[in-house]
Scaffold this motif. Structure first.
Motif, PDB file in Angstrom:
ATOM      1  N   ARG A   1       0.836  -1.202   0.000  1.00  0.00           N
ATOM      2  CA  ARG A   1       0.000   0.000   0.000  1.00  0.00           C
ATOM      3  C   ARG A   1       0.863   1.241   0.000  1.00  0.00           C
ATOM      4  O   ARG A   1       1.853   1.321   0.720  1.00  0.00           O
ATOM      5  N   LEU A   2       0.480   2.233  -0.801  1.00  0.00           N
ATOM      6  CA  LEU A   2       1.236   3.471  -0.852  1.00  0.00           C
ATOM      7  C   LEU A   2       0.867   4.366   0.324  1.00  0.00           C
ATOM      8  O   LEU A   2      -0.182   4.178   0.957  1.00  0.00           O
ATOM      9  N   HIS A   3       1.698   5.338   0.593  1.00  0.00           N
ATOM     10  CA  HIS A   3       1.398   6.335   1.621  1.00  0.00           C
ATOM     11  C   HIS A   3       0.081   7.024   1.232  1.00  0.00           C
ATOM     12  O   HIS A   3      -0.149   7.300   0.047  1.00  0.00           O
ATOM     13  N   PRO A   4      -0.808   7.304   2.201  1.00  0.00           N
ATOM     14  CA  PRO A   4      -2.103   7.912   1.872  1.00  0.00           C
ATOM     15  C   PRO A   4      -1.987   9.203   1.056  1.00  0.00           C
ATOM     16  O   PRO A   4      -2.825   9.466   0.187  1.00  0.00           O
ATOM     17  N   ALA A   5      -0.964   9.997   1.315  1.00  0.00           N
ATOM     18  CA  ALA A   5      -0.799  11.249   0.564  1.00  0.00           C
ATOM     19  C   ALA A   5      -0.484  10.951  -0.901  1.00  0.00           C
ATOM     20  O   ALA A   5      -0.949  11.648  -1.808  1.00  0.00           O
ATOM     21  N   ILE A   6       0.285   9.901  -1.125  1.00  0.00           N
ATOM     22  CA  ILE A   6       0.629   9.524  -2.499  1.00  0.00           C
ATOM     23  C   ILE A   6      -0.612   8.963  -3.195  1.00  0.00           C
ATOM     24  O   ILE A   6      -0.857   9.242  -4.373  1.00  0.00           O
TER      25      ILE A   6
ATOM     26  N   ALA B   1       8.030   8.898  -5.018  1.00  0.00           N
ATOM     27  CA  ALA B   1       6.641   8.816  -4.545  1.00  0.00           C
ATOM     28  C   ALA B   1       6.287   7.368  -4.223  1.00  0.00           C
ATOM     29  O   ALA B   1       5.701   7.075  -3.183  1.00  0.00           O
ATOM     30  N   HIS B   2       6.662   6.459  -5.107  1.00  0.00           N
ATOM     31  CA  HIS B   2       6.332   5.054  -4.898  1.00  0.00           C
ATOM     32  C   HIS B   2       7.148   4.429  -3.773  1.00  0.00           C
ATOM     33  O   HIS B   2       6.779   3.389  -3.232  1.00  0.00           O
ATOM     34  N   ARG B   3       8.273   5.044  -3.447  1.00  0.00           N
ATOM     35  CA  ARG B   3       9.077   4.534  -2.324  1.00  0.00           C
ATOM     36  C   ARG B   3       8.681   5.211  -1.010  1.00  0.00           C
ATOM     37  O   ARG B   3       9.277   4.932   0.025  1.00  0.00           O
ATOM     38  N   GLY B   4       7.740   6.143  -1.072  1.00  0.00           N
ATOM     39  CA  GLY B   4       7.287   6.827   0.147  1.00  0.00           C
ATOM     40  C   GLY B   4       8.249   7.906   0.626  1.00  0.00           C
ATOM     41  O   GLY B   4       8.171   8.337   1.777  1.00  0.00           O
ATOM     42  N   LEU B   5       9.145   8.355  -0.237  1.00  0.00           N
ATOM     43  CA  LEU B   5      10.114   9.394   0.146  1.00  0.00           C
ATOM     44  C   LEU B   5       9.491  10.769  -0.106  1.00  0.00           C
ATOM     45  O   LEU B   5       9.899  11.520  -0.999  1.00  0.00           O
ATOM     46  N   ILE B   6       8.494  11.104   0.683  1.00  0.00           N
ATOM     47  CA  ILE B   6       7.682  12.286   0.424  1.00  0.00           C
ATOM     48  C   ILE B   6       8.473  13.593   0.559  1.00  0.00           C
ATOM     49  O   ILE B   6       8.383  14.472  -0.301  1.00  0.00           O
ATOM     50  N   ASN B   7       9.239  13.726   1.600  1.00  0.00           N
ATOM     51  CA  ASN B   7       9.973  14.985   1.783  1.00  0.00           C
ATOM     52  C   ASN B   7      10.997  15.216   0.683  1.00  0.00           C
ATOM     53  O   ASN B   7      11.129  16.327   0.158  1.00  0.00           O
TER      54      ASN B   7
ATOM     55  N   LEU C   1      -2.150  10.402  -6.651  1.00  0.00           N
ATOM     56  CA  LEU C   1      -2.403   9.584  -7.840  1.00  0.00           C
ATOM     57  C   LEU C   1      -3.874   9.630  -8.238  1.00  0.00           C
ATOM     58  O   LEU C   1      -4.217   9.523  -9.415  1.00  0.00           O
ATOM     59  N   HIS C   2      -4.719   9.813  -7.240  1.00  0.00           N
ATOM     60  CA  HIS C   2      -6.152   9.936  -7.536  1.00  0.00           C
ATOM     61  C   HIS C   2      -6.407  11.240  -8.295  1.00  0.00           C
ATOM     62  O   HIS C   2      -7.207  11.279  -9.231  1.00  0.00           O
ATOM     63  N   ARG C   3      -5.701  12.283  -7.899  1.00  0.00           N
ATOM     64  CA  ARG C   3      -5.902  13.580  -8.559  1.00  0.00           C
ATOM     65  C   ARG C   3      -5.213  13.659  -9.907  1.00  0.00           C
ATOM     66  O   ARG C   3      -5.621  14.442 -10.769  1.00  0.00           O
ATOM     67  N   GLU C   4      -4.146  12.892 -10.077  1.00  0.00           N
ATOM     68  CA  GLU C   4      -3.461  12.872 -11.374  1.00  0.00           C
ATOM     69  C   GLU C   4      -3.118  11.425 -11.731  1.00  0.00           C
ATOM     70  O   GLU C   4      -1.978  10.975 -11.592  1.00  0.00           O
ATOM     71  N   PRO C   5      -4.120  10.666 -12.210  1.00  0.00           N
ATOM     72  CA  PRO C   5      -3.923   9.233 -12.471  1.00  0.00           C
ATOM     73  C   PRO C   5      -2.860   8.932 -13.534  1.00  0.00           C
ATOM     74  O   PRO C   5      -2.303   7.837 -13.551  1.00  0.00           O
ATOM     75  N   SER C   6      -2.582   9.893 -14.414  1.00  0.00           N
ATOM     76  CA  SER C   6      -1.600   9.607 -15.475  1.00  0.00           C
ATOM     77  C   SER C   6      -0.207   9.342 -14.908  1.00  0.00           C
ATOM     78  O   SER C   6       0.637   8.752 -15.584  1.00  0.00           O
ATOM     79  N   LEU C   7       0.034   9.739 -13.652  1.00  0.00           N
ATOM     80  CA  LEU C   7       1.350   9.472 -13.032  1.00  0.00           C
ATOM     81  C   LEU C   7       1.637   7.971 -12.965  1.00  0.00           C
ATOM     82  O   LEU C   7       2.777   7.545 -12.945  1.00  0.00           O
ATOM     83  N   LYS C   8       0.560   7.178 -12.942  1.00  0.00           N
ATOM     84  CA  LYS C   8       0.740   5.724 -12.846  1.00  0.00           C
ATOM     85  C   LYS C   8       1.240   5.130 -14.159  1.00  0.00           C
ATOM     86  O   LYS C   8       1.653   3.986 -14.209  1.00  0.00           O
ATOM     87  N   GLU C   9       1.137   5.915 -15.231  1.00  0.00           N
ATOM     88  CA  GLU C   9       1.514   5.402 -16.557  1.00  0.00           C
ATOM     89  C   GLU C   9       3.005   5.512 -16.838  1.00  0.00           C
ATOM     90  O   GLU C   9       3.501   4.971 -17.821  1.00  0.00           O
ATOM     91  N   CYS C  10       3.731   6.233 -15.997  1.00  0.00           N
ATOM     92  CA  CYS C  10       5.165   6.473 -16.254  1.00  0.00           C
ATOM     93  C   CYS C  10       5.944   5.164 -16.326  1.00  0.00           C
ATOM     94  O   CYS C  10       5.789   4.300 -15.465  1.00  0.00           O
ATOM     95  N   ILE C  11       6.776   5.031 -17.359  1.00  0.00           N
ATOM     96  CA  ILE C  11       7.594   3.827 -17.514  1.00  0.00           C
ATOM     97  C   ILE C  11       9.071   4.133 -17.249  1.00  0.00           C
ATOM     98  O   ILE C  11       9.939   3.337 -17.560  1.00  0.00           O
ATOM     99  N   ALA C  12       9.328   5.313 -16.692  1.00  0.00           N
ATOM    100  CA  ALA C  12      10.692   5.729 -16.331  1.00  0.00           C
ATOM    101  C   ALA C  12      11.654   5.655 -17.522  1.00  0.00           C
ATOM    102  O   ALA C  12      12.797   5.233 -17.378  1.00  0.00           O
ATOM    103  N   CYS C  13      11.165   6.085 -18.682  1.00  0.00           N
ATOM    104  CA  CYS C  13      12.019   6.038 -19.879  1.00  0.00           C
ATOM    105  C   CYS C  13      13.097   7.123 -19.855  1.00  0.00           C
ATOM    106  O   CYS C  13      14.124   7.011 -20.503  1.00  0.00           O
TER     107      CYS C  13
END
Ligand code: SF4
Ligand code: SF4
Length: 111
Positions: A19-24, A64-70, A28-40
């Motif tokens: 599970r991701l951090h609630p803030a993340i 963001a996916h590692r929870g490194l929010i700061n 992602l809910h507000r900008e779902p396209s972030l989930k599409e990134c393939i880190a190219c």
């Protein structure tokens, strides 16, 4: 024990089932396209701020996916919102909106 002068690095893998951090999650809910990134890395290659600050958007997304929010929030503030990166993204990620949310995460997402 033999001292080789180096040690194994701590694992940096991302568990996609965790599970991701609630803030993340909210971000992602507000900008779902972030989930599409393939880190190219295309966005980083053309980034205006990258030349001066080392800004690399896809790394912020990994933070963001590692929870490194700061760390993510701090790094996102280098973005000038010029939008060059968005023109090169093969996945249509709304980078400008994503990076704006990242830079304001505690204020906007109420965490
Ligand atoms: S160009 Fe798009 S898909 Fe590629 S790393 Fe950047 S945001 Fe992700
Ligand atoms: S919008 Fe931000 S991340 Fe994208 S190219 Fe411009 S400075 Fe870089």
């Amino acid at each position: 024990m033999i001292n080789f002068g180096y040690t194994a690095s701590e694992s940096r893998h991302i568990d996609m089932d965790e599970r991701l951090h609630p803030a993340i999650e909210k971000m992602l809910h507000r900008e779902p396209s972030l989930k599409e990134c393939i880190a190219c890395g295309r966005c980083a290659a053309v980034c205006t701020a990258g030349y001066f600050t080392g800004m690399q958007f896809y790394r912020l997304n990994l933070m963001a996916h590692r929870g490194l929010i700061n760390e993510m929030k701090q790094a996102a503030r280098a973005c000038m919102l010029c939008g060059k990166c968005q023109m090169t993204c093969p996945k249509g990620v709304n980078i400008r909106h994503g990076v704006l949310l990242m830079s304001q995460i505690t204020d906007v997402l109420d965490v």
